[in-house]
Design an enzyme around this catalytic site. Structure first.
Site, mmCIF file in Angstrom:
data_model
loop_
_atom_site.group_PDB
_atom_site.id
_atom_site.type_symbol
_atom_site.label_atom_id
_atom_site.label_comp_id
_atom_site.label_asym_id
_atom_site.label_seq_id
_atom_site.Cartn_x
_atom_site.Cartn_y
_atom_site.Cartn_z
ATOM 1 N N HIS A 194 40.179 39.719 46.406
ATOM 2 C CA HIS A 194 40.259 38.379 46.162
ATOM 3 C C HIS A 194 42.399 38.412 45.918
ATOM 4 O O HIS A 194 42.197 37.372 46.651
ATOM 5 C CB HIS A 194 40.261 37.628 45.289
ATOM 6 N N CYS A 234 58.792 36.967 57.254
ATOM 7 C CA CYS A 234 57.862 37.747 57.396
ATOM 8 C C CYS A 234 58.928 39.421 57.658
ATOM 9 O O CYS A 234 60.035 38.871 58.770
ATOM 10 C CB CYS A 234 57.149 37.899 58.995
HETATM 11 P P1 OAD Z 1 35.255 31.947 36.898
HETATM 12 O O1 OAD Z 1 35.904 31.146 35.431
HETATM 13 O O2 OAD Z 1 34.079 30.968 37.750
HETATM 14 O O3 OAD Z 1 33.749 32.249 35.406
HETATM 15 C C1 OAD Z 1 34.712 33.126 34.523
HETATM 16 C C2 OAD Z 1 33.686 34.023 33.382
HETATM 17 O O4 OAD Z 1 33.900 34.819 32.239
HETATM 18 C C3 OAD Z 1 32.732 32.865 32.713
HETATM 19 O O5 OAD Z 1 31.566 32.755 33.120
HETATM 20 C C4 OAD Z 1 32.713 32.769 31.168
HETATM 21 O O6 OAD Z 1 31.283 32.443 30.473
HETATM 22 C C5 OAD Z 1 33.099 34.447 31.328
HETATM 23 N N1 OAD Z 1 34.073 35.018 29.816
HETATM 24 C C6 OAD Z 1 35.001 33.632 29.275
HETATM 25 N N2 OAD Z 1 35.543 34.548 28.708
HETATM 26 C C7 OAD Z 1 35.231 35.655 28.607
HETATM 27 C C8 OAD Z 1 35.431 36.490 27.616
HETATM 28 N N3 OAD Z 1 35.906 36.915 26.640
HETATM 29 N N4 OAD Z 1 34.453 37.470 27.657
HETATM 30 C C9 OAD Z 1 33.047 38.032 28.599
HETATM 31 N N5 OAD Z 1 33.530 36.538 29.621
HETATM 32 C C10 OAD Z 1 34.186 36.213 29.094
HETATM 33 O O7 OAD Z 1 35.800 33.099 36.821
HETATM 34 P P2 OAD Z 1 35.086 34.221 37.791
HETATM 35 O O8 OAD Z 1 33.313 34.071 38.317
HETATM 36 O O9 OAD Z 1 36.243 35.311 38.235
HETATM 37 O O10 OAD Z 1 38.598 32.813 43.581
HETATM 38 O O11 OAD Z 1 35.472 33.005 38.918
HETATM 39 C C11 OAD Z 1 35.323 34.087 40.718
HETATM 40 C C12 OAD Z 1 36.070 33.087 41.724
HETATM 41 O O12 OAD Z 1 36.012 32.150 41.988
HETATM 42 C C13 OAD Z 1 38.002 33.337 41.241
HETATM 43 O O13 OAD Z 1 38.140 35.077 41.909
HETATM 44 C C14 OAD Z 1 38.445 32.615 41.743
HETATM 45 C C15 OAD Z 1 37.487 31.142 42.228
HETATM 46 O O14 OAD Z 1 37.691 30.539 42.897
HETATM 47 C C16 OAD Z 1 39.339 32.287 44.226
HETATM 48 O O15 OAD Z 1 40.032 31.856 43.925
HETATM 49 C C17 OAD Z 1 39.415 32.365 46.021
HETATM 50 ZN ZN ZN Z 2 54.316 39.125 60.815
#
Ligand code: OAD
Ligand code: ZN
Length: 229
Positions: A106, A133
């Site tokens: 990402h 740029c």
């Molecule tokens: P989320 O915020 O959707 O999910 C975070 C996950 O981490 C949840 O399932 C929590 O239960 C878990 N969690 C929290 N603390 C934890 C800990 N200490 N140990 C283990 N697990 C824990 O984040 P992502 O799944 O990374 O994209 O989100 C995916 C994408 O959505 C991101 O890359 C971003 C977002 O929108 C973009 O911005 C394009």
């Molecule tokens: Zn450029």
């Protein structure tokens, strides 16, 4: 050689003090996705978007890798193990913990991208909207972040890695955002053992062979000890 492929999400950086997206008080409770994480939002209000990522960059710079990040570096250094880390995170905590070859599917807060010619360069700590740029001089600098509606990076390489995985682990990701949420299905199809590390079962939790619930700092340290044996 045991090929291990891990996919990480915001949960692995939570214990470093960085907010996750979908927690009740997470980033998506305070900011609208459409405003700060889409090409349309950037076209409408580049200042708002650049400021959002400037704030993320400042927070990430203050944060330190936690024992979860460290455990992955130790797994990577185990004899007989080849570990590849694919992250959805835009922070640099994996590399600062010493993990090599991290795939930032990402994008990354440390990069700037030209919206006109796709040239990339290191982002300053504080980006300015409309900055030129360095290559084509268009006023089109943007954070090198993959927004909703854009294609994640290195997908071909990722599917090659998944095809060769003996173990696939998803760590701290809620399973809501594709294509990453589909990696477990692909790994299963290719015959890997699949493990989910999370505080709770994710949206795709039912697809994993195994669940390891708890803070990543604890569960990954335990996994490292197990792989060491
Ligand atoms: P989320 O915020 O959707 O999910 C975070 C996950 O981490 C949840 O399932 C929590 O239960 C878990 N969690 C929290 N603390 C934890 C800990 N200490 N140990 C283990 N697990 C824990 O984040 P992502 O799944 O990374 O994209 O989100 C995916 C994408 O959505 C991101 O890359 C971003 C977002 O929108 C973009 O911005 C394009
Ligand atoms: Zn450029």
């Amino acid at each position: 050689m045991t090929n291990i492929v891990v996919l990480t999400g915001a949960g692995i950086s939570a214990e470093s003090g960085l907010e996750t997206f979908r927690a009740e008080d997470g980033l998506w409770a305070k900011h609208r996705v459409e405003d700060v994480a889409t090409p349309e939002g950037f076209a409408r209000d580049p200042r708002l978007v650049v400021d959002f990522y400037n704030a993320r960059r400042a927070q990430a710079a203050q944060a330190q890798p936690n024992p979860g990040h460290m455990a992955l570096t130790d797994v990577q250094n185990l004899p007989g193990v080849a570990l590849s880390v694919i992250t959805q995170n835009v922070d640099d905590l994996h590399s600062r913990a010493g993990t090599d070859g991290v795939i930032h599917m990402h994008g990354s807060l440390s990069g700037a991208l030209c919206g006109a010619c796709t040239h990339r360069w290191p982002a300053p700590m504080v980006m300015q909207p409309g900055a030129p740029c360095p290559k084509c001089h268009s006023p089109a600098a943007r954070p090198d972040i993959v927004w909703f509606g854009e294609m994640p990076y290195e997908m071909e390489r990722i599917y090659e890695l998944l095809a060769q995985a003996d173990i696939f682990a998803a760590i701290g990701t809620s399973g809501n955002v594709y294509p990453a949420a589909g990696f477990v299905a692909e790994a299963n199809r290719q015959g890997a053992t699949t493990i989910e590390f999370n505080l709770e079962r994710s949206a795709v939790g039912g697809q994993f062979d195994e669940q390891r619930l708890g803070p990543a700092s604890v569960t990954l340290t335990a996994w490292l000890e197990e792989l060491r044996r």
